[in-house]
Design a protein around this motif. Structure first.
Motif, short mmCIF file in Angstrom:
data_model
loop_
_atom_site.label_atom_id
_atom_site.label_comp_id
_atom_site.label_asym_id
_atom_site.label_seq_id
_atom_site.Cartn_x
_atom_site.Cartn_y
_atom_site.Cartn_z
N CYS A 23 0.85 -1.20 0.00
CA CYS A 23 0.00 0.00 0.00
C CYS A 23 0.88 1.25 0.00
O CYS A 23 0.58 2.23 -0.69
CB CYS A 23 -0.90 -0.05 1.23
N ALA A 24 1.98 1.19 0.76
CA ALA A 24 2.90 2.35 0.80
C ALA A 24 3.47 2.59 -0.61
O ALA A 24 3.61 3.74 -1.04
CB ALA A 24 4.02 2.08 1.80
N GLU A 25 3.77 1.49 -1.32
CA GLU A 25 4.29 1.65 -2.70
C GLU A 25 3.24 2.31 -3.60
O GLU A 25 3.55 3.16 -4.42
CB GLU A 25 4.66 0.28 -3.29
N LEU A 26 1.97 1.90 -3.42
CA LEU A 26 0.90 2.53 -4.23
C LEU A 26 0.77 4.01 -3.89
O LEU A 26 0.57 4.84 -4.77
CB LEU A 26 -0.45 1.84 -3.97
N MET A 27 0.92 4.33 -2.62
CA MET A 27 0.76 5.73 -2.21
C MET A 27 1.85 6.61 -2.81
O MET A 27 1.62 7.78 -3.09
CB MET A 27 0.72 5.83 -0.69
N GLU A 28 3.03 5.99 -3.02
CA GLU A 28 4.10 6.75 -3.69
C GLU A 28 3.68 7.13 -5.12
O GLU A 28 4.16 8.11 -5.67
CB GLU A 28 5.39 5.93 -3.74
N LYS A 29 2.79 6.32 -5.70
CA LYS A 29 2.28 6.64 -7.04
C LYS A 29 0.96 7.43 -6.95
O LYS A 29 0.18 7.46 -7.91
CB LYS A 29 2.01 5.34 -7.82
N ASP A 30 0.69 7.95 -5.74
CA ASP A 30 -0.55 8.71 -5.50
C ASP A 30 -1.81 7.87 -5.64
O ASP A 30 -2.87 8.39 -6.03
CB ASP A 30 -0.64 9.91 -6.44
N ILE A 31 -1.68 6.58 -5.41
CA ILE A 31 -2.88 5.71 -5.50
C ILE A 31 -3.30 5.34 -4.10
O ILE A 31 -2.49 4.84 -3.30
CB ILE A 31 -2.57 4.45 -6.32
N ARG A 32 -4.56 5.58 -3.78
CA ARG A 32 -5.09 5.29 -2.45
C ARG A 32 -6.16 4.22 -2.59
O ARG A 32 -7.08 4.36 -3.38
CB ARG A 32 -5.68 6.59 -1.87
N VAL A 33 -5.99 3.13 -1.84
CA VAL A 33 -6.99 2.06 -1.86
C VAL A 33 -8.16 2.51 -0.98
O VAL A 33 -7.95 2.93 0.15
CB VAL A 33 -6.40 0.75 -1.29
N THR A 34 -9.38 2.40 -1.51
CA THR A 34 -10.54 2.87 -0.74
C THR A 34 -11.62 1.80 -0.62
O THR A 34 -12.07 1.24 -1.63
CB THR A 34 -11.14 4.14 -1.40
N LEU A 35 -12.00 1.53 0.63
CA LEU A 35 -13.09 0.58 0.90
C LEU A 35 -14.27 1.34 1.50
O LEU A 35 -14.10 2.09 2.46
CB LEU A 35 -12.60 -0.49 1.91
N ALA A 36 -15.46 1.13 0.94
CA ALA A 36 -16.68 1.69 1.54
C ALA A 36 -17.39 0.60 2.33
O ALA A 36 -17.64 -0.49 1.82
CB ALA A 36 -17.59 2.21 0.42
N VAL A 37 -17.65 0.89 3.60
CA VAL A 37 -18.30 -0.10 4.48
C VAL A 37 -19.68 0.43 4.85
O VAL A 37 -19.82 1.55 5.33
CB VAL A 37 -17.46 -0.31 5.76
N ILE A 38 -20.70 -0.42 4.61
CA ILE A 38 -22.08 0.00 4.91
C ILE A 38 -22.64 -0.89 6.03
O ILE A 38 -22.61 -2.12 5.93
CB ILE A 38 -22.98 -0.14 3.66
N LEU A 39 -23.13 -0.22 7.06
CA LEU A 39 -23.78 -0.94 8.16
C LEU A 39 -25.21 -0.42 8.28
O LEU A 39 -25.42 0.79 8.36
CB LEU A 39 -23.00 -0.69 9.46
N VAL A 40 -26.17 -1.33 8.28
CA VAL A 40 -27.57 -0.91 8.47
C VAL A 40 -28.04 -1.44 9.82
O VAL A 40 -27.98 -2.65 10.07
CB VAL A 40 -28.48 -1.46 7.35
N GLY A 41 -28.50 -0.54 10.68
CA GLY A 41 -29.00 -0.96 11.99
C GLY A 41 -27.92 -0.95 13.06
O GLY A 41 -26.80 -0.48 12.83
N GLU A 42 -28.28 -1.50 14.24
CA GLU A 42 -27.38 -1.38 15.37
C GLU A 42 -27.03 -2.72 16.00
O GLU A 42 -26.83 -2.82 17.21
CB GLU A 42 -28.01 -0.47 16.42
N ASP A 43 -26.97 -3.77 15.20
CA ASP A 43 -26.59 -5.08 15.74
C ASP A 43 -25.17 -4.98 16.35
O ASP A 43 -24.22 -4.61 15.66
CB ASP A 43 -26.62 -6.11 14.59
N PRO A 44 -25.04 -5.29 17.66
CA PRO A 44 -23.75 -5.08 18.33
C PRO A 44 -22.60 -5.88 17.69
O PRO A 44 -21.49 -5.37 17.53
CB PRO A 44 -23.98 -5.54 19.77
N ALA A 45 -22.88 -7.14 17.30
CA ALA A 45 -21.81 -7.96 16.69
C ALA A 45 -21.36 -7.32 15.37
O ALA A 45 -20.17 -7.22 15.09
CB ALA A 45 -22.30 -9.38 16.46
N SER A 46 -22.34 -6.86 14.57
CA SER A 46 -22.01 -6.22 13.29
C SER A 46 -21.19 -4.96 13.51
O SER A 46 -20.26 -4.66 12.76
CB SER A 46 -23.28 -5.86 12.52
#
Ligand code: NAP
Length: 287
Positions: A23-46
């Motif tokens: 990832c550090a090597e990618l950042m040197e090329k100005d590339i940022r890995v991006t993950l979108a995480v979606i949580l619906v509701g308030e389940d404590p384990a989730s």
């Protein structure tokens, strides 16, 4: 000889550290890995799972986008969010934490994620790719098991071994069977209708238990010198975690075994992080 204990915490840390370097090597090329995480509701384990995923992103150096939606979110609202994330060039992976509230159909939602952003590997296109041996995202828990076997007992050749997988779920048992086939094992998938399951398991050089029943695999299921991988995560009446394998009584019979906790569990997030990296290579470098 005492059994080798395959250390999932250690191996997952190795994988995360390798990704941190890449990832550090990618950042040197100005590339940022991006993950979108979606949580619906308030389940404590989730909430705990989502927090751990965001922490892993932070550790490796990925950007994580977090969407926490109320319990009464409609399916259309969720689909609209996914459509937007599908279109965004900066987003490499989209993860919808399961389970979803009852008003939302899981399949419809998971199938809406673009296959090249489906870092959980649940989209039928990715499942199909695994079946026919094409490139695609593989479900994280079974691919974590393969890494545990390859890195935890590198001297052990999987090719030609009798492997019995107990459980046939879409997220663990079925993809696991395809991955073990890919490793040239002879694969049997056992489930709740399997006759004489003890005898079937006793044939195995490798048992992979993904059942969801505390300590189901007792010592009399296991051949002397077998490798036993325990995917199960169960909570006992006193609140402790235990696997699908009766670890204390099985361990000494095995060549190698995974504990619970500290075996397969930590691998799932490590492999999710690996899928995010692969997604970024595809989106941002065309690899
Ligand atoms: P699942 O969807 O409930 O599937 C369980 C499978 O076990 C089914 O195929 C079922 O057979 C089979 N089974 C149930 N009772 C059985 C019995 N008495 N004899 C033989 N087979 C039996 O569960 P899953 O999602 O695959 O998860 C399995 C376990 O792994 C759970 O403990 C879960 O918490 C854990 N897990 C861990 C991770 C991780 O990160 N480590 C990730 C995912 C899951 P039928 O198909 O015939 O009903």
């Amino acid at each position: 000889m005492s059994a080798k204990i395959i250390d999932g915490k250690l191996i997952s840390q190795q994988i995360k550290d390798e990704l941190r370097g890449k990832c550090a090597e990618l950042m040197e090329k100005d590339i940022r890995v991006t993950l979108a995480v979606i949580l619906v509701g308030e389940d404590p384990a989730s909430q705990v799972y989502v927090r751990n995923k965001k922490r892993a992103c932070e550790y490796i150096g990925y950007n994580s986008l977090s969407y926490e939606l109320p319990q009464n979110t409609t399916q259309d609202e969720l689909l609209e969010l996914i459509d937007g994330l599908n279109e965004r060039d900066d987003v490499d992976g989209i993860l919808v934490q399961l389970p979803l509230p009852g008003q939302i159909d899981e399949k419809t939602v998971l199938n809406r994620i673009k296959p090249d952003k489906d870092v959980d590997g649940f989209h039928p296109i990715n499942v199909g790719a695994l079946l026919v041996g094409d490139k695609g995202f593989v479900s994280c828990t079974p691919s974590g098991v393969i890494q545990l076997l390859k890195r935890g007992i590198p001297e052990y050749d999987l090719s030609g071994k009798e492997c019995v997988i107990v459980g046939r779920s879409n997220i663990v048992g079925k993809p696991m069977s395809l991955l073990m086939l890919r490793e040239n094992a002879t694969v049997t998938v056992a489930h709740s209708r399997t006759k004489d399951i003890k005898d079937v398991c006793r044939r195995a050089d490798i048992i992979i238990a993904a059942i969801g029943k505390p300590r189901f695999i007792t010592s009399d299921f296991v051949k002397e010198g077998a490798v036993v991988i325990d995917v199960g995560i169960n909570r006992t009446s006193d609140g402790k975690l235990c696997g699908d394998v009766d670890y204390e009584n099985v361990r000494d019979k095995t060549y190698a075994i995974t504990p619970v906790p500290g075996g397969v569990g930590p691998m799932t997030i490590a492999m999710l992080m690996n899928n995010c990296y692969e997604a970024a290579l595809f989106h941002k470098l065309g690899e």
